[in-house]
Design a protein around this motif. Sequence first.
Motif, PDB file in Angstrom:
ATOM      1  N   GLU A  93       0.818  -1.217   0.000  1.00 51.28           N
ATOM      2  CA  GLU A  93       0.000   0.000   0.000  1.00 51.28           C
ATOM      3  C   GLU A  93       0.850   1.265   0.000  1.00 51.28           C
ATOM      4  OE1 GLU A  93      -3.081   0.181  -0.712  1.00 51.28           O
ATOM      5  OE2 GLU A  93      -3.331  -1.994  -0.772  1.00 51.28           O
ATOM      6  N   GLN A  94       2.032   1.187   0.607  1.00 40.78           N
ATOM      7  CA  GLN A  94       2.942   2.333   0.516  1.00 40.78           C
ATOM      8  C   GLN A  94       3.398   2.525  -0.926  1.00 40.78           C
ATOM      9  OE1 GLN A  94       4.356   4.492   3.341  1.00 40.78           O
ATOM     10  NE2 GLN A  94       2.265   3.801   3.703  1.00 40.78           N
ATOM     11  N   ASN A  95       3.764   1.430  -1.557  1.00 43.64           N
ATOM     12  CA  ASN A  95       4.217   1.501  -2.949  1.00 43.64           C
ATOM     13  C   ASN A  95       3.116   2.057  -3.835  1.00 43.64           C
ATOM     14  OD1 ASN A  95       6.585   0.395  -2.079  1.00 43.64           O
ATOM     15  ND2 ASN A  95       6.185  -1.666  -2.888  1.00 43.64           N
ATOM     16  N   ARG A  96       1.900   1.592  -3.602  1.00 47.49           N
ATOM     17  CA  ARG A  96       0.773   2.019  -4.417  1.00 47.49           C
ATOM     18  C   ARG A  96       0.547   3.529  -4.281  1.00 47.49           C
ATOM     19  NH1 ARG A  96      -4.484  -1.749  -4.083  1.00 47.49           N
ATOM     20  NH2 ARG A  96      -2.850  -3.315  -4.262  1.00 47.49           N
ATOM     21  N   ALA A  97       0.831   4.057  -3.108  1.00 52.09           N
ATOM     22  CA  ALA A  97       0.643   5.493  -2.881  1.00 52.09           C
ATOM     23  C   ALA A  97       1.862   6.293  -3.339  1.00 52.09           C
ATOM     24  CB  ALA A  97       0.370   5.756  -1.404  1.00 52.09           C
ATOM     25  N   GLY A  98       2.808   5.609  -3.977  1.00 54.82           N
ATOM     26  CA  GLY A  98       3.933   6.320  -4.566  1.00 54.82           C
ATOM     27  C   GLY A  98       5.151   6.459  -3.678  1.00 54.82           C
ATOM     28  N   ALA A  99       5.150   5.824  -2.521  1.00 50.93           N
ATOM     29  CA  ALA A  99       6.333   5.900  -1.661  1.00 50.93           C
ATOM     30  C   ALA A  99       7.385   4.905  -2.158  1.00 50.93           C
ATOM     31  CB  ALA A  99       5.951   5.600  -0.218  1.00 50.93           C
ATOM     32  N   LEU A 100       8.658   5.227  -1.875  1.00 48.65           N
ATOM     33  CA  LEU A 100       9.769   4.418  -2.368  1.00 48.65           C
ATOM     34  C   LEU A 100      10.482   3.772  -1.190  1.00 48.65           C
ATOM     35  CD1 LEU A 100      11.039   7.222  -4.722  1.00 48.65           C
ATOM     36  CD2 LEU A 100       9.835   5.137  -5.459  1.00 48.65           C
ATOM     37  N   GLU A 101      10.684   2.456  -1.291  1.00 54.97           N
ATOM     38  CA  GLU A 101      11.262   1.765  -0.144  1.00 54.97           C
ATOM     39  C   GLU A 101      12.787   1.856  -0.123  1.00 54.97           C
ATOM     40  OE1 GLU A 101      10.187  -2.360   0.327  1.00 54.97           O
ATOM     41  OE2 GLU A 101      10.759  -2.328   2.441  1.00 54.97           O
ATOM     42  N   VAL A 102      13.314   2.151   1.045  1.00 58.36           N
ATOM     43  CA  VAL A 102      14.758   2.141   1.272  1.00 58.36           C
ATOM     44  C   VAL A 102      14.997   1.331   2.546  1.00 58.36           C
ATOM     45  CG1 VAL A 102      15.068   4.420   0.222  1.00 58.36           C
ATOM     46  CG2 VAL A 102      14.679   4.269   2.679  1.00 58.36           C
ATOM     47  N   LEU A 103      16.250   1.228   2.957  1.00 59.57           N
ATOM     48  CA  LEU A 103      16.517   0.609   4.256  1.00 59.57           C
ATOM     49  C   LEU A 103      17.675   1.332   4.919  1.00 59.57           C
ATOM     50  CD1 LEU A 103      15.804  -1.590   6.296  1.00 59.57           C
ATOM     51  CD2 LEU A 103      17.466  -3.075   5.177  1.00 59.57           C
ATOM     52  N   MET A 104      17.388   1.915   6.047  1.00 57.39           N
ATOM     53  CA  MET A 104      18.422   2.621   6.818  1.00 57.39           C
ATOM     54  C   MET A 104      18.870   1.730   7.958  1.00 57.39           C
ATOM     55  SD  MET A 104      16.752   6.444   6.844  1.00 57.39           S
ATOM     56  CE  MET A 104      15.029   6.000   6.611  1.00 57.39           C
ATOM     57  N   PRO A 105      20.099   1.950   8.429  1.00 54.53           N
ATOM     58  CA  PRO A 105      20.622   1.077   9.489  1.00 54.53           C
ATOM     59  C   PRO A 105      19.934   1.326  10.827  1.00 54.53           C
ATOM     60  CG  PRO A 105      22.165   2.848   9.042  1.00 54.53           C
ATOM     61  CD  PRO A 105      21.081   2.958   8.007  1.00 54.53           C
ATOM     62  N   THR A 106      20.054   0.337  11.710  1.00 58.42           N
ATOM     63  CA  THR A 106      19.496   0.503  13.050  1.00 58.42           C
ATOM     64  C   THR A 106      20.380   1.445  13.880  1.00 58.42           C
ATOM     65  OG1 THR A 106      20.669  -1.493  13.721  1.00 58.42           O
ATOM     66  CG2 THR A 106      18.348  -1.730  13.132  1.00 58.42           C
ATOM     67  N   LEU A 107      21.693   1.393  13.643  1.00 57.02           N
ATOM     68  CA  LEU A 107      22.601   2.242  14.415  1.00 57.02           C
ATOM     69  C   LEU A 107      22.867   3.535  13.660  1.00 57.02           C
ATOM     70  CD1 LEU A 107      25.234  -0.294  15.784  1.00 57.02           C
ATOM     71  CD2 LEU A 107      23.208   0.634  16.908  1.00 57.02           C
ATOM     72  N   GLN A 108      22.786   4.641  14.380  1.00 57.12           N
ATOM     73  CA  GLN A 108      23.003   5.941  13.755  1.00 57.12           C
ATOM     74  C   GLN A 108      24.112   6.688  14.498  1.00 57.12           C
ATOM     75  OE1 GLN A 108      19.380   8.190  13.318  1.00 57.12           O
ATOM     76  NE2 GLN A 108      18.098   6.354  13.205  1.00 57.12           N
ATOM     77  N   SER A 109      24.737   7.578  13.775  1.00 58.73           N
ATOM     78  CA  SER A 109      25.744   8.430  14.402  1.00 58.73           C
ATOM     79  C   SER A 109      25.065   9.538  15.197  1.00 58.73           C
ATOM     80  CB  SER A 109      26.631   9.040  13.320  1.00 58.73           C
ATOM     81  OG  SER A 109      27.275  10.175  13.837  1.00 58.73           O
ATOM     82  N   ALA A 110      25.622   9.860  16.334  1.00 60.15           N
ATOM     83  CA  ALA A 110      25.042  10.906  17.181  1.00 60.15           C
ATOM     84  C   ALA A 110      25.145  12.279  16.528  1.00 60.15           C
ATOM     85  CB  ALA A 110      25.740  10.923  18.542  1.00 60.15           C
ATOM     86  N   ASP A 111      26.101  12.437  15.611  1.00 60.75           N
ATOM     87  CA  ASP A 111      26.330  13.761  15.002  1.00 60.75           C
ATOM     88  C   ASP A 111      25.071  14.347  14.392  1.00 60.75           C
ATOM     89  OD1 ASP A 111      28.875  13.427  15.774  1.00 60.75           O
ATOM     90  OD2 ASP A 111      29.687  12.985  13.785  1.00 60.75           O
ATOM     91  N   LEU A 112      24.354  13.511  13.634  1.00 56.86           N
ATOM     92  CA  LEU A 112      23.142  13.981  12.975  1.00 56.86           C
ATOM     93  C   LEU A 112      22.139  14.518  13.979  1.00 56.86           C
ATOM     94  CD1 LEU A 112      22.175  11.268  10.350  1.00 56.86           C
ATOM     95  CD2 LEU A 112      22.440  13.712   9.941  1.00 56.86           C
ATOM     96  N   TRP A 113      22.068  13.835  15.092  1.00 55.32           N
ATOM     97  CA  TRP A 113      21.080  14.201  16.117  1.00 55.32           C
ATOM     98  C   TRP A 113      21.517  15.452  16.869  1.00 55.32           C
ATOM     99  CZ3 TRP A 113      16.516  11.464  17.630  1.00 55.32           C
ATOM    100  CH2 TRP A 113      16.200  10.398  16.765  1.00 55.32           C
ATOM    101  N   ARG A 114      22.809  15.644  16.954  1.00 53.27           N
ATOM    102  CA  ARG A 114      23.277  16.882  17.585  1.00 53.27           C
ATOM    103  C   ARG A 114      22.896  18.067  16.709  1.00 53.27           C
ATOM    104  NH1 ARG A 114      28.144  13.698  19.088  1.00 53.27           N
ATOM    105  NH2 ARG A 114      27.893  13.240  21.305  1.00 53.27           N
ATOM    106  N   LYS A 115      22.968  17.849  15.383  1.00 52.12           N
ATOM    107  CA  LYS A 115      22.637  18.920  14.458  1.00 52.12           C
ATOM    108  C   LYS A 115      21.157  19.315  14.567  1.00 52.12           C
ATOM    109  CE  LYS A 115      25.287  18.047  10.796  1.00 52.12           C
ATOM    110  NZ  LYS A 115      25.567  17.496   9.455  1.00 52.12           N
TER     111      LYS A 115
END
Length: 440
Positions: free
Chosen positions: A60-82
């Motif tokens: 249903e996401q695809n049908r509504a035009g959304a595009l599937e990706v996959l991001m990692p479970t672990l993220q760098s803190a830098d982005l969140w500090r920003k």
Amino acid sequence: MRLSQYFMPVLRDDPKEAEIASHRLMLRTGMVRQEAAGSYSWLPMGFRVLKKIEQIVREEQNRAGALEVLMPTLQSADLWRKSGRYDDYGKEMLRIKDRQDRDLLYGPTNEEMITDIFRSGIQSYKDMPRNLYHIQWKFRDEVRPRFGVMRGREFLMKDAYSFDVTREAGQHAYNKMFVSYLKTFARLGIKAVPMRADTGPIGGDDSHEFLVLADTGESGVFFDGALHDLDWSTIEIDYDNVEAVANMVSEYTSKYAATDEKHDQSEFEKRVPEGKRLSGRGIEVGHIFFFGDKYSKPLGCEVQGPDGKKITVQSGSYGIGVSRLVGGIIEASHDKDGIIWPESVAPFHVGLINLKVGDAEADAACEKIYKALEAKGVEVLYDDRNQPGGAKFAAMDLIGLPWQVIIGPRGLKDGIAEVKNRKTGARENVALDQIVGRFA
RNA sequence: CGGGGCGUAGCGCAGUCUGGUAGCGCACCUGCCUUGGGCGCAGGGGGUCGCGAGUUCGAAUCCCGCCGCCCCGACCA
């Protein structure tokens, strides 16, 4: 699948830690096993259901035009500090250090990361609109995990993120997700009522929660019975038709519906005729937000517009709790004997019960039907264990497959089997050679 | 994070108050019997009693410390 070769550790007694129906039934049917507070292993039966829900959400996401990706479970803190959320998010965020002493975190959500991905992947307004989503495990260190998979610390979530040039376009992106959620939940066999919601700490301009009605829900809900009367099952929509999508959203949002936080009794009484005032409890299974530039601004998510000037993009985010839905569907669909799976998410479509294993005639009849169903691609769970009939009936009702085919000496004399519908309890005698045709 | 409770075999529990070397039901294994709603008989296997340190001749039981889990509340995709 032959039950004699399956891994389905059914418990005869209710585990003492499980208070609510879904948790109790998931443990009893061997769908999951608890590993720690709010953390579960998914065993074969539970995993099949989880994957079916995930797939419907994906389609249903695809049908509504959304595009599937996959991001990692672990993220760098830098982005969140920003974005300023590294300190704001508090103890719910699981913080980790790697061997270089770098700060990481197990993602509780992905606004920062997806915005960064999007920004670095496009340069111009011509590359919009876009909606990117993924279905990934999240971790939120809940103060008090409970109710099994309904409020776990580790959970599977679909989260989508829309990026648009203008506010109007962003609103359309929001509306498309709104409608796709209606379609998704309808396919899952549940009615999830959209309600205007607080934007909470995530913030933003517009927000709706989708709640499944169930007595054990964590939120009180008040809504107009007219919502119940709308036909949810056959929503057809052209997602490119901005007006049609907006009209459908307003059709569902014009009726009164609110969780207890937002509930206004006098407005409820003013807008809804007395006989139509419904209240109860609900489980939040989806939540959508329109942010405007709340995240894109601090993260510098800009594109070049037609006049050469920078435009800050308009964004929204859209979540569905995939693992929570497993529990939510059970809460909405069970009886004293066990689970009643909607056909779309049932781990198997048919349960085949051999009432006299070891009897040449019964074995042969079951084998023939089992193999024929498998050959036709019908998902069938064959109870070929050498156990008394009563135990098999109880187990099959407990795991809640939509259909049961019961074969024993009594019916075989007349060349028939019994077909039972788990939901209605209706039983019907069907000639052996007609069985496969019923399901194929 | 405040309040309450629990931890003994795969699951549900008794035993803890009053210390004496672990038991019940179900499940499991073997054999027989049975097969239309959790069947019957006989035999059998399985536990560092959450962890650690103490008291004692002796600890599941008493003392101290820790860990884990559940429920109510506050909080919450």
